[in-house]
Design a protein around this motif. Structure first.
Motif: not given
Ligand SMILES: Cc1cc2nc3c(=O)[nH]c(=O)nc-3n(C[C@H](O)[C@H](O)[C@H](O)COP(=O)(O)OP(=O)(O)OC[C@H]3O[C@@H](n4cnc5c(N)ncnc54)[C@H](O)[C@@H]3O)c2cc1C
Length: 285
Positions: A27-29, A31-36, A108-110, A121-123, A189-191
């Motif tokens: 699995k891809v990692l 920002g890890g904000m959702s996966l971890i 977190g990443t787009i 999610a917002d985007y 959470s801000g969601f």
């Molecule tokens: C406390 C908290 C508050 C938040 N509040 C909000 C909010 O208000 N609004 C909002 O929109 N989001 C919110 N989020 C979510 C945040 O935006 C995350 O950054 C986002 O959902 C996941 O991005 P990530 O880069 O961290 O991905 P990861 O957690 O690393 O990955 C998430 C999933 O995407 C997959 N993935 C990642 N990158 C790719 C890629 N390039 N290609 C294919 N698969 C991929 C991974 O395998 C995994 O399944 C919040 C998160 C937290 C922890």
């Protein structure tokens, strides 16, 4: 809880990452904000994590052929603060600035956000209003998908096995277009409980184009085409806005949870659609 054991790799180029993702259990990692958190709760237990963070080719924002290309590992903060995004596609910068808190936006990443496909999610609302495209790549080739085809269902996208998001492509905004993202947030959470993105262009005193993306209301984000049709061709008066926003939740199977009942979400959707439309109209040239 502690995540189940897993292998970790951090390739520095896309080809190696795609090879490593060929395994069933990888699995891809990003920002890890959702996966971890999911791994810590053992709701996800991948055998191997392929970290995209060291691949320079995935972190960029540039303008090309009338569009902005935003690399998958571009953080929410990079999108929010980019002078290019702010001037050429302000709706996306505005939506990025609404995500979580500064720690989440720094990590977190787009690509991670849209791959995760959280229905709150917002985007997604902004990307739907922008009629964006997603550029996907796998070992066997690449393809581009309209964003509306990318979101399939709650936490479900059109990504195939071994496929990753390479970039998000958004059209450079016509300078006369007015845009706005308005959101009722869940304070912890801000969601988005409901979030609405509006994009409007006027010509000859009438609304010539309206695009509306909605998140948080239902299982997946959607384009509110009934609202768009109701507003187009009108003068965009407060009454026109109210009538158009009134249909945003018609026929929608609204989410209901401890934060908001389905009826309350529908009410919020109408209110936030009115706000997004009014502000977008006030920003048209
Ligand atoms: C406390 C908290 C508050 C938040 N509040 C909000 C909010 O208000 N609004 C909002 O929109 N989001 C919110 N989020 C979510 C945040 O935006 C995350 O950054 C986002 O959902 C996941 O991005 P990530 O880069 O961290 O991905 P990861 O957690 O690393 O990955 C998430 C999933 O995407 C997959 N993935 C990642 N990158 C790719 C890629 N390039 N290609 C294919 N698969 C991929 C991974 O395998 C995994 O399944 C919040 C998160 C937290 C922890």
């Amino acid at each position: 809880m502690i995540a189940q054991n897993f292998e970790y790799s951090a390739p520095d180029n896309l080809q190696d990452a795609l090879k490593q993702l060929a395994g069933d259990d990888a699995k891809v990692l990003a920002g890890g904000m959702s996966l971890i958190p999911l791994m810590k709760l053992r709701l996800a237990a991948p055998g191997q994590l392929v970290d995209l963070g060291r691949i320079a080719d995935l972190n960029f924002i540039h303008e090309e052929g009338g569009a902005l290309r935003i690399g998958a590992t571009t953080t929410h903060y990079q999108v929010e603060s980019s002078p290019l995004v702010r001037s050429r596609c302000p709706l996306l910068a505005e939506a990025a600035a609404h995500i979580g808190d500064i720690q989440v936006r720094n990590m977190g990443t787009i690509g991670g956000s849209i791959a995760h496909a959280d229905p709150a999610a917002d985007y997604p609302a902004a990307l739907l209003a922008l009629e964006a495209k997603v550029s996907l790549v796998a070992a066997k080739g690449q393809r581009d998908l309209p964003i509306a085809d990318f979101f399939v269902d709650t936490f479900t996208t059109a990504l195939g096995p071994g496929e990753i998001i390479r970039a998000v492509v958004v059209p450079v905004e016509n300078q006369s277009t007015g845009t706005s993202y308005q959101k009722m947030l869940q304070p912890a959470s801000g969601f988005a409980i409901v979030g609405v993105a509006a994009r409007i262009r006027k010509a000859g005193g009438k609304v010539a184009m309206a695009r509306v993306g909605v998140t948080g209301l239902s299982g997946k984000p959607f384009r509110a085409t009934a609202v768009e049709k109701a507003l187009e061709g009108t003068a965009g008066t407060p009454t026109d806005i109210q009538k158009a926003a009134a249909v945003v939740a018609d026929g929608v199977d609204a989410n209901s949870d401890l934060h908001a009942s389905a009826d309350y979400r529908k009410h919020l959707a109408r209110v936030y659609t009115m706000r997004a439309l009014a502000i977008a109209l006030s920003r048209t040239a």
